[in-house]
Design a protein around this motif. Sequence first.
Motif, PDB file in Angstrom:
ATOM      1  N   GLU A 182       2.739   8.700   3.844  1.00  0.00           N
ATOM      2  CA  GLU A 182       3.601   9.096   2.406  1.00  0.00           C
ATOM      3  C   GLU A 182       4.492   9.998   2.546  1.00  0.00           C
ATOM      4  N   LYS A 183       5.371   9.602   3.445  1.00  0.00           N
ATOM      5  CA  LYS A 183       7.079  10.236   4.071  1.00  0.00           C
ATOM      6  C   LYS A 183       7.482   8.125   3.894  1.00  0.00           C
ATOM      7  N   CYS A 184       7.278   7.300   4.343  1.00  0.00           N
ATOM      8  CA  CYS A 184       7.111   6.058   4.022  1.00  0.00           C
ATOM      9  C   CYS A 184       7.436   5.534   2.658  1.00  0.00           C
ATOM     10  N   GLY A 185       6.663   6.384   1.623  1.00  0.00           N
ATOM     11  CA  GLY A 185       6.305   6.086   0.101  1.00  0.00           C
ATOM     12  C   GLY A 185       8.450   6.583  -0.027  1.00  0.00           C
ATOM     13  N   ASP A 186       9.093   7.397   0.473  1.00  0.00           N
ATOM     14  CA  ASP A 186      10.194   7.226   0.370  1.00  0.00           C
ATOM     15  C   ASP A 186      11.374   5.961   0.033  1.00  0.00           C
ATOM     16  N   TYR A 187      10.885   5.665   1.182  1.00  0.00           N
ATOM     17  CA  TYR A 187      11.467   4.145   1.280  1.00  0.00           C
ATOM     18  C   TYR A 187      11.129   2.596   0.782  1.00  0.00           C
ATOM     19  N   PHE A 188       9.707   2.425   0.685  1.00  0.00           N
ATOM     20  CA  PHE A 188       9.033   1.251   1.385  1.00  0.00           C
ATOM     21  C   PHE A 188       8.011   1.995   0.073  1.00  0.00           C
ATOM     22  N   ASP A 242      16.157   0.478  -3.643  1.00  0.00           N
ATOM     23  CA  ASP A 242      17.426   1.435  -4.583  1.00  0.00           C
ATOM     24  C   ASP A 242      16.846   3.250  -3.428  1.00  0.00           C
ATOM     25  N   ALA A 243      16.229   2.418  -2.641  1.00  0.00           N
ATOM     26  CA  ALA A 243      15.860   4.626  -1.780  1.00  0.00           C
ATOM     27  C   ALA A 243      16.205   4.684  -0.429  1.00  0.00           C
ATOM     28  N   VAL A 244      17.961   3.532  -0.240  1.00  0.00           N
ATOM     29  CA  VAL A 244      17.930   3.993   0.679  1.00  0.00           C
ATOM     30  C   VAL A 244      18.908   5.227   1.076  1.00  0.00           C
ATOM     31  N   PRO A 245      18.727   5.952   1.994  1.00  0.00           N
ATOM     32  CA  PRO A 245      19.604   7.242   2.016  1.00  0.00           C
ATOM     33  C   PRO A 245      20.754   7.240   1.599  1.00  0.00           C
ATOM     34  N   HIS A 279      14.235   1.099  12.252  1.00  0.00           N
ATOM     35  CA  HIS A 279      14.625   2.039  13.544  1.00  0.00           C
ATOM     36  C   HIS A 279      15.266   3.329  12.503  1.00  0.00           C
ATOM     37  N   THR A 280      16.160   3.356  11.558  1.00  0.00           N
ATOM     38  CA  THR A 280      17.058   4.135  10.967  1.00  0.00           C
ATOM     39  C   THR A 280      16.276   5.024  10.469  1.00  0.00           C
ATOM     40  N   LEU A 281      15.433   4.605   9.530  1.00  0.00           N
ATOM     41  CA  LEU A 281      14.284   5.241   9.044  1.00  0.00           C
ATOM     42  C   LEU A 281      13.358   5.518   9.342  1.00  0.00           C
TER      43      LEU A 281
END
Length: 202
Positions: free
Chosen positions: A105-111, A154-157, A176-178
Amino acid sequence: KPDVEATDQEGLIHRLWIVTDANFIEAVQQGFADKKLYIADGHHRYETALNYRNYMREKGLRKPGDGCDDIMMFLADMEQDGLVVLPTHRIVRDLANFDREWLLEKCGDYFEVKSGLSKKDVETALGTAYDEGKAAFALYSGSGNFDLLCSKVDAVPVEFESGSKALRGLDVSVLHTLVLERLLGIDKENMAKHINLTYTRD
């Protein structure tokens, strides 16, 4: 006949020939005189070798020109496509209260997340993502199937945008970062000590 031949624990045969011809060695040195050498992998080994050399000299155990002044390396022409770097897989272990559903679910913010893929299907999807220039990962958590994580452009913090575009685009940087640091809380010290993270090529 090689000067040294050995078979390692993975069954790979290594053969080593020693070049002693002074003219040939000089020709190689001259060939590199106006070229840059990039350490693509192995910078930790190189730094360790320098520290070891310095330590041996400072303790008076070796002098300049002794064996500790040298380190073996593999050189490849960057213009050639013959070198293939195979993946090193990350094994995350011993995490307290690991929750696969929460992580996805959290990965859905970036992937873009796709679940329930077979090994064959996820390998095909990874290849497609690579061809499209996207960072993509397969997650296996013992369920029999794989989850595919494919980066959203477009989801890189914000705090990850401080690095160069090339750095931010590296799969290992994104992973490693995300995923490892931000979502799973495995920081650099934890990684270095292999507390919750180990590596395998298998």
